[in-house]
Design a protein around this motif. Sequence first.
Motif, mmCIF file in Angstrom:
data_model
loop_
_atom_site.group_PDB
_atom_site.id
_atom_site.type_symbol
_atom_site.label_atom_id
_atom_site.label_comp_id
_atom_site.label_asym_id
_atom_site.label_seq_id
_atom_site.Cartn_x
_atom_site.Cartn_y
_atom_site.Cartn_z
ATOM 1 N N GLU A 127 0.794 -1.260 -0.146
ATOM 2 C CA GLU A 127 -0.142 0.032 0.043
ATOM 3 C C GLU A 127 0.951 0.985 0.010
ATOM 4 O O GLU A 127 1.617 1.352 0.898
ATOM 5 C CB GLU A 127 -0.913 -0.091 1.185
ATOM 6 N N GLU A 128 0.557 2.131 -0.783
ATOM 7 C CA GLU A 128 1.368 3.457 -0.882
ATOM 8 C C GLU A 128 0.957 4.523 -0.358
ATOM 9 O O GLU A 128 1.312 5.588 0.144
ATOM 10 C CB GLU A 128 1.716 3.979 -2.738
ATOM 11 N N GLY A 129 -0.644 4.557 -0.379
ATOM 12 C CA GLY A 129 -1.405 5.844 0.440
ATOM 13 C C GLY A 129 -2.675 5.618 -0.388
ATOM 14 O O GLY A 129 -3.330 4.870 -0.606
ATOM 15 N N GLY A 130 -3.284 6.753 -0.025
ATOM 16 C CA GLY A 130 -4.863 6.686 -0.529
ATOM 17 C C GLY A 130 -5.243 8.285 -0.645
ATOM 18 O O GLY A 130 -4.629 9.356 -0.368
ATOM 19 N N ILE A 131 -6.534 8.548 -1.092
ATOM 20 C CA ILE A 131 -7.187 9.776 -1.322
ATOM 21 C C ILE A 131 -8.679 9.535 -0.666
ATOM 22 O O ILE A 131 -9.265 9.140 -1.082
ATOM 23 C CB ILE A 131 -7.312 10.303 -2.803
ATOM 24 N N PRO A 132 -8.718 10.225 0.504
ATOM 25 C CA PRO A 132 -9.873 10.293 1.472
ATOM 26 C C PRO A 132 -10.820 11.353 0.828
ATOM 27 O O PRO A 132 -10.461 12.227 -0.133
ATOM 28 C CB PRO A 132 -9.315 10.683 2.683
ATOM 29 N N ILE A 133 -11.956 11.304 1.459
ATOM 30 C CA ILE A 133 -12.888 12.217 1.115
ATOM 31 C C ILE A 133 -13.002 13.220 2.345
ATOM 32 O O ILE A 133 -13.165 12.685 3.503
ATOM 33 C CB ILE A 133 -14.405 11.625 0.893
ATOM 34 N N LYS A 134 -12.934 14.526 2.127
ATOM 35 C CA LYS A 134 -12.899 15.444 3.057
ATOM 36 C C LYS A 134 -14.315 15.687 3.797
ATOM 37 O O LYS A 134 -14.490 15.410 5.096
ATOM 38 C CB LYS A 134 -12.634 16.943 2.725
ATOM 39 N N ASP A 135 -15.264 15.504 3.053
ATOM 40 C CA ASP A 135 -16.736 15.717 3.360
ATOM 41 C C ASP A 135 -17.678 15.129 2.379
ATOM 42 O O ASP A 135 -17.460 15.438 1.529
ATOM 43 C CB ASP A 135 -17.009 17.214 4.173
ATOM 44 N N LEU A 136 -18.692 14.677 3.295
ATOM 45 C CA LEU A 136 -19.837 14.229 2.204
ATOM 46 C C LEU A 136 -21.066 14.521 2.758
ATOM 47 O O LEU A 136 -21.662 14.131 3.806
ATOM 48 C CB LEU A 136 -19.810 12.759 2.022
ATOM 49 N N LYS A 137 -22.076 15.330 2.020
ATOM 50 C CA LYS A 137 -23.531 15.662 2.411
ATOM 51 C C LYS A 137 -24.499 14.876 1.882
ATOM 52 O O LYS A 137 -24.167 13.965 1.057
ATOM 53 C CB LYS A 137 -23.614 17.214 1.887
ATOM 54 N N SER A 138 -25.739 14.809 2.432
ATOM 55 C CA SER A 138 -26.655 13.894 1.941
ATOM 56 C C SER A 138 -27.173 14.089 0.703
ATOM 57 O O SER A 138 -27.193 15.028 0.205
ATOM 58 C CB SER A 138 -27.972 14.227 2.868
ATOM 59 N N GLY A 139 -26.878 12.943 0.041
ATOM 60 C CA GLY A 139 -27.310 12.974 -1.476
ATOM 61 C C GLY A 139 -26.239 13.152 -2.487
ATOM 62 O O GLY A 139 -26.343 13.026 -3.705
ATOM 63 N N GLU A 140 -25.165 13.546 -2.019
ATOM 64 C CA GLU A 140 -23.810 13.606 -2.656
ATOM 65 C C GLU A 140 -23.241 12.076 -2.796
ATOM 66 O O GLU A 140 -23.501 11.117 -2.147
ATOM 67 C CB GLU A 140 -22.928 14.420 -1.936
ATOM 68 N N SER A 141 -22.499 12.191 -4.019
ATOM 69 C CA SER A 141 -21.884 10.911 -4.360
ATOM 70 C C SER A 141 -20.273 11.399 -4.757
ATOM 71 O O SER A 141 -20.084 12.128 -5.523
ATOM 72 C CB SER A 141 -22.426 10.313 -5.535
ATOM 73 N N LYS A 142 -19.328 10.763 -3.932
ATOM 74 C CA LYS A 142 -17.591 11.101 -4.310
ATOM 75 C C LYS A 142 -17.127 9.643 -3.960
ATOM 76 O O LYS A 142 -17.530 8.805 -3.709
ATOM 77 C CB LYS A 142 -17.430 12.054 -2.934
ATOM 78 N N SER A 143 -15.790 9.754 -4.471
ATOM 79 C CA SER A 143 -15.006 8.647 -4.495
ATOM 80 C C SER A 143 -13.643 8.704 -3.524
ATOM 81 O O SER A 143 -13.206 9.839 -3.648
ATOM 82 C CB SER A 143 -14.654 8.229 -6.066
ATOM 83 N N ALA A 144 -13.480 7.669 -2.931
ATOM 84 C CA ALA A 144 -12.315 7.580 -2.007
ATOM 85 C C ALA A 144 -11.444 6.436 -2.789
ATOM 86 O O ALA A 144 -11.980 5.629 -3.221
ATOM 87 C CB ALA A 144 -12.387 7.318 -0.826
ATOM 88 N N TYR A 145 -9.993 6.446 -2.541
ATOM 89 C CA TYR A 145 -9.128 5.564 -3.383
ATOM 90 C C TYR A 145 -8.168 5.251 -2.414
ATOM 91 O O TYR A 145 -7.615 5.755 -1.428
ATOM 92 C CB TYR A 145 -8.539 6.348 -4.489
ATOM 93 N N VAL A 146 -7.508 4.010 -2.438
ATOM 94 C CA VAL A 146 -6.538 3.490 -2.121
ATOM 95 C C VAL A 146 -5.609 3.062 -3.076
ATOM 96 O O VAL A 146 -5.922 2.491 -4.252
ATOM 97 C CB VAL A 146 -6.724 2.239 -1.349
ATOM 98 N N THR A 147 -4.322 3.193 -3.171
ATOM 99 C CA THR A 147 -3.397 2.949 -4.140
ATOM 100 C C THR A 147 -2.249 1.845 -3.508
ATOM 101 O O THR A 147 -1.724 1.903 -2.517
ATOM 102 C CB THR A 147 -2.607 4.114 -4.754
ATOM 103 N N PHE A 148 -1.828 1.035 -4.562
ATOM 104 C CA PHE A 148 -0.960 -0.236 -4.052
ATOM 105 C C PHE A 148 -0.010 -0.261 -5.356
ATOM 106 O O PHE A 148 -0.110 0.248 -6.483
ATOM 107 C CB PHE A 148 -1.642 -1.178 -4.204
ATOM 108 N N ALA A 149 1.298 -0.483 -4.891
ATOM 109 C CA ALA A 149 2.331 -0.780 -5.815
ATOM 110 C C ALA A 149 2.596 -2.279 -5.776
ATOM 111 O O ALA A 149 2.477 -3.052 -4.979
ATOM 112 C CB ALA A 149 3.696 0.022 -5.573
ATOM 113 N N LYS A 150 3.088 -2.792 -6.912
ATOM 114 C CA LYS A 150 3.338 -3.941 -7.369
ATOM 115 C C LYS A 150 4.429 -4.209 -8.215
ATOM 116 O O LYS A 150 4.885 -3.263 -9.090
ATOM 117 C CB LYS A 150 2.094 -4.937 -7.822
ATOM 118 N N ASP A 151 5.167 -5.376 -8.228
ATOM 119 C CA ASP A 151 6.333 -5.712 -9.386
ATOM 120 C C ASP A 151 5.645 -5.657 -10.448
ATOM 121 O O ASP A 151 4.502 -6.427 -10.773
ATOM 122 C CB ASP A 151 7.060 -6.759 -8.906
#
Length: 205
Positions: free
Chosen positions: A17-41
């Motif tokens: 695991e290299e890191g991730g991109i969180p969601i700062k805030d999410l209001k009712s009815g909204e749709s956003k994406s959070a990410y996790v990144t991985f490294a591999k050979d």
Amino acid sequence: LENISINMDCEMEGLEEEGGIPIKDLKSGESKSAYVTFAKDPDSFLTGSAACVLCFTMKEVDKDTGEPEEDGTEDEYQLEEVVLNICDFIEPYEVANFHKDWDDVGELEQHADTFALSAFKSLQAAADEIVGFLGMEPHNNSKTVPPKSKQHTVLLVGRLCTDPVSKLLVKAKVFFSTDNVVTLEFMIRGGDENIRLFLTQELVS
């Protein structure tokens, strides 16, 4: 919701695991994406699963101001596991003339083997499993087995995410053996010898 992130428990060796991109805030009815990144050979193609938990802070909203209250409650929610399969590393790829590309690669870059697929009762079921497992693009309308056929060849093309990218072509012939067992004659061209052998073994493992 605030401070939304995904915690993944991944124990697949060679995946870091290299890191991730969180969601700062999410209001009712909204749709956003959070990410996790991985490294591999770049030359490894890991398969397995990872448990996922959605972590967040829940806050009540002030009815008068419409703003979230300062204090919140940390909570988490169990998500479905993330599953890595061989097809996740292969991009379906369409070519204008499968047979020309097949001949251009030649037998020197080919691996061939034959296997009994006794778990399958029909040629179509076996063909569907092969297409789904490899995640390649079927060509020449070969995905569907004609009714009452005793043999059928599926033609597939895909690009494996190596560096550089490996273009792969497959002829997967399914047929009934003399003792009426579904059998696979698998031929793959392109890539290097290790890739061809690896994909063949993974398909029937």
